[in-house]
Design a protein around this motif. Structure first.
Motif, PDB file in Angstrom:
ATOM      1  N   UNK A 145       2.249  -5.854   0.371  1.00 55.42           N
ATOM      2  CA  UNK A 145       1.962  -7.195  -0.117  1.00 55.42           C
ATOM      3  C   UNK A 145       1.580  -8.118   1.041  1.00 55.42           C
ATOM      4  N   UNK A 146       2.266  -7.974   2.167  1.00 54.79           N
ATOM      5  CA  UNK A 146       1.951  -8.795   3.335  1.00 54.79           C
ATOM      6  C   UNK A 146       0.525  -8.556   3.791  1.00 54.79           C
ATOM      7  N   UNK A 147       0.121  -7.305   3.848  1.00 52.16           N
ATOM      8  CA  UNK A 147      -1.236  -6.977   4.254  1.00 52.16           C
ATOM      9  C   UNK A 147      -2.260  -7.549   3.279  1.00 52.16           C
ATOM     10  N   UNK A 148      -1.948  -7.502   1.993  1.00 48.90           N
ATOM     11  CA  UNK A 148      -2.856  -8.056   0.995  1.00 48.90           C
ATOM     12  C   UNK A 148      -3.018  -9.567   1.190  1.00 48.90           C
ATOM     13  N   UNK A 149      -1.914 -10.259   1.443  1.00 49.54           N
ATOM     14  CA  UNK A 149      -1.991 -11.700   1.681  1.00 49.54           C
ATOM     15  C   UNK A 149      -2.823 -12.014   2.927  1.00 49.54           C
ATOM     16  N   UNK A 150      -2.585 -11.283   3.998  1.00 48.25           N
ATOM     17  CA  UNK A 150      -3.341 -11.511   5.221  1.00 48.25           C
ATOM     18  C   UNK A 150      -4.818 -11.207   5.023  1.00 48.25           C
ATOM     19  N   UNK A 151      -5.115 -10.222   4.173  1.00 43.34           N
ATOM     20  CA  UNK A 151      -6.515  -9.913   3.881  1.00 43.34           C
ATOM     21  C   UNK A 151      -7.175 -11.038   3.090  1.00 43.34           C
ATOM     22  N   UNK A 165      -4.494  -6.659  12.510  1.00 40.70           N
ATOM     23  CA  UNK A 165      -4.560  -5.679  13.602  1.00 40.70           C
ATOM     24  C   UNK A 165      -3.209  -5.553  14.298  1.00 40.70           C
ATOM     25  N   UNK A 166      -2.559  -6.685  14.561  1.00 41.46           N
ATOM     26  CA  UNK A 166      -1.239  -6.638  15.194  1.00 41.46           C
ATOM     27  C   UNK A 166      -0.223  -5.942  14.299  1.00 41.46           C
ATOM     28  N   UNK A 167      -0.300  -6.188  12.996  1.00 39.33           N
ATOM     29  CA  UNK A 167       0.623  -5.539  12.064  1.00 39.33           C
ATOM     30  C   UNK A 167       0.394  -4.042  12.018  1.00 39.33           C
ATOM     31  N   UNK A 168      -0.868  -3.619  12.017  1.00 41.26           N
ATOM     32  CA  UNK A 168      -1.167  -2.188  11.996  1.00 41.26           C
ATOM     33  C   UNK A 168      -0.575  -1.481  13.207  1.00 41.26           C
ATOM     34  N   UNK A 169      -0.577  -2.156  14.352  1.00 46.35           N
ATOM     35  CA  UNK A 169      -0.044  -1.561  15.576  1.00 46.35           C
ATOM     36  C   UNK A 169       1.478  -1.590  15.595  1.00 46.35           C
ATOM     37  N   UNK A 174       2.152   2.083   8.508  1.00 45.79           N
ATOM     38  CA  UNK A 174       0.768   1.679   8.726  1.00 45.79           C
ATOM     39  C   UNK A 174      -0.112   1.914   7.501  1.00 45.79           C
ATOM     40  N   UNK A 175       0.200   2.912   6.713  1.00 41.84           N
ATOM     41  CA  UNK A 175      -0.601   3.152   5.515  1.00 41.84           C
ATOM     42  C   UNK A 175      -0.512   1.978   4.556  1.00 41.84           C
ATOM     43  N   UNK A 176       0.633   1.328   4.510  1.00 42.59           N
ATOM     44  CA  UNK A 176       0.777   0.147   3.662  1.00 42.59           C
ATOM     45  C   UNK A 176      -0.096  -0.995   4.159  1.00 42.59           C
ATOM     46  N   UNK A 177      -0.171  -1.154   5.481  1.00 39.26           N
ATOM     47  CA  UNK A 177      -1.017  -2.203   6.053  1.00 39.26           C
ATOM     48  C   UNK A 177      -2.476  -1.930   5.723  1.00 39.26           C
ATOM     49  N   UNK A 178      -2.893  -0.684   5.886  1.00 42.61           N
ATOM     50  CA  UNK A 178      -4.280  -0.328   5.581  1.00 42.61           C
ATOM     51  C   UNK A 178      -4.549  -0.465   4.081  1.00 42.61           C
ATOM     52  N   UNK A 179      -3.601  -0.017   3.274  1.00 42.29           N
ATOM     53  CA  UNK A 179      -3.804  -0.036   1.830  1.00 42.29           C
ATOM     54  C   UNK A 179      -3.963  -1.429   1.262  1.00 42.29           C
ATOM     55  N   UNK A 180      -3.079  -2.331   1.628  1.00 44.24           N
ATOM     56  CA  UNK A 180      -3.155  -3.696   1.108  1.00 44.24           C
ATOM     57  C   UNK A 180      -4.450  -4.386   1.491  1.00 44.24           C
ATOM     58  N   UNK A 181      -4.833  -4.274   2.773  1.00 38.88           N
ATOM     59  CA  UNK A 181      -6.071  -4.906   3.228  1.00 38.88           C
ATOM     60  C   UNK A 181      -7.295  -4.257   2.597  1.00 38.88           C
ATOM     61  N   UNK A 184      -7.778  -5.438  -1.191  1.00 38.71           N
ATOM     62  CA  UNK A 184      -8.295  -6.808  -1.275  1.00 38.71           C
ATOM     63  C   UNK A 184      -9.761  -6.860  -0.835  1.00 38.71           C
ATOM     64  N   UNK A 185     -10.081  -6.171   0.251  1.00 41.03           N
ATOM     65  CA  UNK A 185     -11.450  -6.170   0.749  1.00 41.03           C
ATOM     66  C   UNK A 185     -12.398  -5.504  -0.241  1.00 41.03           C
ATOM     67  N   UNK A 186     -11.954  -4.398  -0.830  1.00 42.51           N
ATOM     68  CA  UNK A 186     -12.799  -3.699  -1.802  1.00 42.51           C
ATOM     69  C   UNK A 186     -13.061  -4.569  -3.027  1.00 42.51           C
ATOM     70  N   UNK A 187     -12.013  -5.210  -3.540  1.00 39.09           N
ATOM     71  CA  UNK A 187     -12.184  -6.084  -4.708  1.00 39.09           C
ATOM     72  C   UNK A 187     -13.131  -7.234  -4.384  1.00 39.09           C
ATOM     73  N   UNK A 188     -12.981  -7.805  -3.204  1.00 35.37           N
ATOM     74  CA  UNK A 188     -13.839  -8.927  -2.805  1.00 35.37           C
ATOM     75  C   UNK A 188     -15.296  -8.496  -2.719  1.00 35.37           C
ATOM     76  N   UNK A 189     -15.552  -7.407  -2.019  1.00 38.90           N
ATOM     77  CA  UNK A 189     -16.923  -6.952  -1.836  1.00 38.90           C
ATOM     78  C   UNK A 189     -17.554  -6.500  -3.150  1.00 38.90           C
ATOM     79  N   UNK A 190     -16.796  -5.791  -3.980  1.00 37.07           N
ATOM     80  CA  UNK A 190     -17.334  -5.345  -5.262  1.00 37.07           C
ATOM     81  C   UNK A 190     -17.669  -6.532  -6.157  1.00 37.07           C
TER      82      UNK A 190
END
Length: 398
Positions: A145-151, A165-169, A174-181, A184-190
């Motif tokens: 959820x945090x990653x989604x908000x940051x995205x 990027x700092x959160x991923x490190x 890390x999969x949760x960080x990648x997944x949330x972002x 959100x990015x996919x929904x936005x672009x689509x």
């Protein structure tokens, strides 16, 4: 006391936007409101039907403010929207008020907002601050959820990408960080592509790389002081396309061409330093805040653009650092408050003098930029010296 202060600070800052010189609310009625009206009236959607300097989600808060302008006009509607978002994140930060670290961070946020002034409220960046703070607070327990908000914040203004990027490190999941972002990015672009804006979805990236040197950027100090000294080969000018003051002088085209690659290299270097600290065993609690602050400050210090609202970017990492370890973070927090105050002196208080290359105004801006560089050095040093947890291996019994 905190909530009384919250209300008071927001009222004062909102009112200052109407009374201070040099139009600190200029973006609201010059660009945000016209863009919103253009979209709702069917005359074209910025970022979809035409190139835009902002990511596509940035249009949503502009339109939302338009929906409540009946209260007292678009400017007041924008201030109310920012205040409502701040209130949600502020409630998350304060909680029940039993944590000294959280209450200290809350006081810091309010102090920073008051010292920075109306430019921190009457810009898109002001909306990304509460989203970023909420995202940082949830990284430990709800990383997806945090990653989604940051995205979401990143698709409003790009800078929260540094926090992702700092959160991923620093975060182990890390999969949760990648997944949330990614979601959100996919929904936005689509959504943008489905609306017919695929050709403009990433136009904000190229729009930034083609910009010149904005007056307030640290790299511009060389040319500003040449004009202060009366050298005729360096001067300020107003860019009608992006509505901002820029500098020019000898070798400026080379500097413009170098700055974006330099920014990328510095971001990669700081991220690599953070990755090395994480690999050595630095925990999330000691690594994330300085790494996030370092990456955000690289975005500011090595940027060709130096808008005063960029100072809001350091609120989230500094507040989180105070929550985690207020004793070690009081010095950068005080430096951040000083930088906020100097920024308000630069804009809007002495901006008119700065435009005529007044040495006092130029000196204030230079000190502010130097303070940001010092904070960057502190953050990078903190990442490099992040304490690590050593695993003790059991020795076999002889």
């Amino acid at each position: 006391m905190l909530w009384v202060a919250f209300a008071g600070v927001h009222v004062v800052v909102a009112v200052l936007g109407f009374v201070l010189p040099n139009q600190p609310m200029g973006d609201i009625y010059f660009v945000y409101e016209p863009w919103a009206r253009q979209a709702v009236e069917g005359r074209g959607i910025p970022g979809v039907t035409e190139e835009w300097i902002y990511p596509p989600v940035a249009l949503i808060p502009m339109v939302l403010a338009l929906g409540v302008e009946w209260i007292a006009g678009y400017e007041v509607a924008w201030a109310l929207l920012v205040t409502a978002c701040d209130a949600v994140a502020f409630a998350m930060l304060v909680g029940r008020g039993r944590s000294l670290g959280r209450t200290s961070a809350a006081w810091f946020w309010l102090g920073f907002m008051l010292l920075l002034g109306p430019v921190g409220m009457y810009r898109l960046d002001g909306l990304t601050v509460p989203i970023a703070i909420a995202g940082c607070l949830w990284l430990g327990g709800r990383p997806w959820l945090a990653s989604a908000l940051l995205a979401v914040a990143t698709w409003i203004k790009v800078w929260p990408a540094a926090l992702i990027a700092a959160a991923f490190i620093a975060v182990r999941r890390r999969l949760s960080i990648v997944g949330g972002a990614a979601v959100v990015s996919a929904v936005t672009l689509l959504t943008v592509v489905a609306a017919g804006g695929g050709a403009h979805a990433l136009g904000f990236v190229t729009g930034q790389t083609e910009r010149g040197l904005q007056l307030e950027a640290p790299v511009s100090m060389f040319y500003l002081w040449r004009q202060v000294a009366g050298l005729g080969d360096s001067y300020l000018y107003y860019d009608d396309q992006i509505l901002t003051y820029q500098v020019t002088g000898p070798g400026v085209e080379t500097v413009i061409a170098v700055m974006t690659p330099l920014l990328i290299v510095a971001l990669v270097a700081v991220a690599a330093l953070g990755a090395w600290a994480s690999w050595r065993g630095a925990s999330f609690g000691v690594l994330f805040a300085p790494l996030a602050l370092g990456l955000v400050l690289v975005f500011i210090v090595l940027n060709k653009v130096g808008s005063p609202q960029y100072l809001t970017w350091i609120i989230a990492p500094l507040a989180f650092g105070i929550v985690i370890d207020r004793r070690r973070w009081w010095m950068p927090a005080v430096a951040g408050l000083a930088a906020a105050l100097l920024t308000q002196f630069v804009y809007p208080l002495t901006y008119g003098q700065l435009l005529i290359a007044d040495p006092v105004a130029a000196g204030i801006l230079t000190v502010r930029n130097a303070l940001l560089v010092v904070m960057l050095v502190w953050a990078v040093a903190r990442v490099a010296r992040a304490p690590v947890r050593h695993t003790v291996r059991a020795r076999p019994v002889p």
